[in-house]
Design a protein around this motif. Sequence first.
Motif, PDB file in Angstrom:
ATOM      1  N   PHE A 118     -72.145  25.570 -28.422  1.00 47.72           N
ATOM      2  CA  PHE A 118     -72.801  25.584 -28.927  1.00 47.72           C
ATOM      3  C   PHE A 118     -73.262  24.135 -29.892  1.00 47.72           C
ATOM      4  O   PHE A 118     -72.363  23.284 -29.223  1.00 47.72           O
ATOM      5  CB  PHE A 118     -71.984  26.151 -30.116  1.00 47.72           C
ATOM      6  CG  PHE A 118     -71.714  27.601 -30.540  1.00 47.72           C
ATOM      7  CD1 PHE A 118     -72.836  28.365 -31.269  1.00 47.72           C
ATOM      8  CD2 PHE A 118     -71.089  28.064 -30.080  1.00 47.72           C
ATOM      9  CE1 PHE A 118     -72.861  29.483 -31.107  1.00 47.72           C
ATOM     10  CE2 PHE A 118     -69.896  28.943 -30.513  1.00 47.72           C
ATOM     11  CZ  PHE A 118     -71.085  29.888 -31.236  1.00 47.72           C
ATOM     12  N   SER A 123     -73.805  25.845 -36.338  1.00 47.81           N
ATOM     13  CA  SER A 123     -72.809  26.647 -35.435  1.00 47.81           C
ATOM     14  C   SER A 123     -71.709  25.479 -35.450  1.00 47.81           C
ATOM     15  O   SER A 123     -70.728  26.196 -35.287  1.00 47.81           O
ATOM     16  CB  SER A 123     -73.764  26.919 -34.358  1.00 47.81           C
ATOM     17  OG  SER A 123     -74.168  27.728 -34.567  1.00 47.81           O
ATOM     18  N   GLY A 141     -70.164  28.900 -43.477  1.00 47.10           N
ATOM     19  CA  GLY A 141     -71.434  29.268 -43.136  1.00 47.10           C
ATOM     20  C   GLY A 141     -72.682  29.186 -43.886  1.00 47.10           C
ATOM     21  O   GLY A 141     -73.717  29.236 -43.271  1.00 47.10           O
ATOM     22  N   ALA A 146     -75.333  29.349 -40.846  1.00 47.73           N
ATOM     23  CA  ALA A 146     -75.179  29.301 -39.474  1.00 47.73           C
ATOM     24  C   ALA A 146     -74.812  30.751 -39.312  1.00 47.73           C
ATOM     25  O   ALA A 146     -75.294  31.868 -41.058  1.00 47.73           O
ATOM     26  CB  ALA A 146     -74.030  29.510 -39.744  1.00 47.73           C
ATOM     27  N   VAL A 150     -71.517  33.653 -35.516  1.00 48.21           N
ATOM     28  CA  VAL A 150     -70.642  31.887 -35.752  1.00 48.21           C
ATOM     29  C   VAL A 150     -70.099  32.669 -36.469  1.00 48.21           C
ATOM     30  O   VAL A 150     -69.064  31.410 -36.615  1.00 48.21           O
ATOM     31  CB  VAL A 150     -72.023  30.966 -36.044  1.00 48.21           C
ATOM     32  CG1 VAL A 150     -71.113  29.564 -36.432  1.00 48.21           C
ATOM     33  CG2 VAL A 150     -72.517  31.176 -34.481  1.00 48.21           C
TER      34      VAL A 150
END
Length: 239
Positions: A118, A123, A141, A146, A150
């Motif tokens: 990544f 991420s 996230g 994200a 992920v």
Amino acid sequence: MFAFLVIGLIVLVAEIISRKIFHSRIPGSAIAILTGLILGYMGGFLTGGEKGLADITLFKGIGFFGGAMFRDFTIVATAMGASFYLIKRPGVLGLVSLLAGIVLFFFIGVLIALAWGFRDAASICTIGAGACTYIVGPVTGAAIGASSEVIALSIGTGLVKTIAVTIFTPIAAKKIGLNGPEAAMAYGGLMGTSSGVAAGLAATDPKLVPYGAVTATFYTGLGCLLCPSAFYILLSLFF
């Protein structure tokens, strides 16, 4: 209602497995989360969908049950009952352990994310947050946008950490001097995973559990504050 029943049964069976098979060395919550990840993968694999088990009509309610409202309620609930007076008892030691624990595991998570290939800040930050705890990961996230894949990886990373803390706490307790309330609070602040710390301390000395759980709970809250804000901004400067 069926979703509530399914989740309740999974948690019940996970607790039974934890107590009867693993003698509480692996927390029931970790087993339940692992089961959920497996079922989610199976649901997506069988249907080709993107919502895991919720793509199967019978289990559609789980999509609502696992939505943002219940997630945020669960996060808030982890802090209920924690006393600010208790967190002040170890003084500077408690604060240092909290900050050191979050920074250390976030950095480890960042290295894991880089090793997985990544290169975008969202991420990397999400997986780094997952290394703090499997609660901080999905919260971060969701906050920074994200992908669901992920976020799932961040949960898995936190789950591995929880199981490792649970297993190795009683093994390493004597060597690291984990034998009193202040040591337990410092340990909870460093490790941060509430279920892992609680289960590990229960296998070491049940009297230490409340002390470790207090700082571990605040660790989660502080992680939810720092990871999607300060840490994400810092990573954005480099990625």
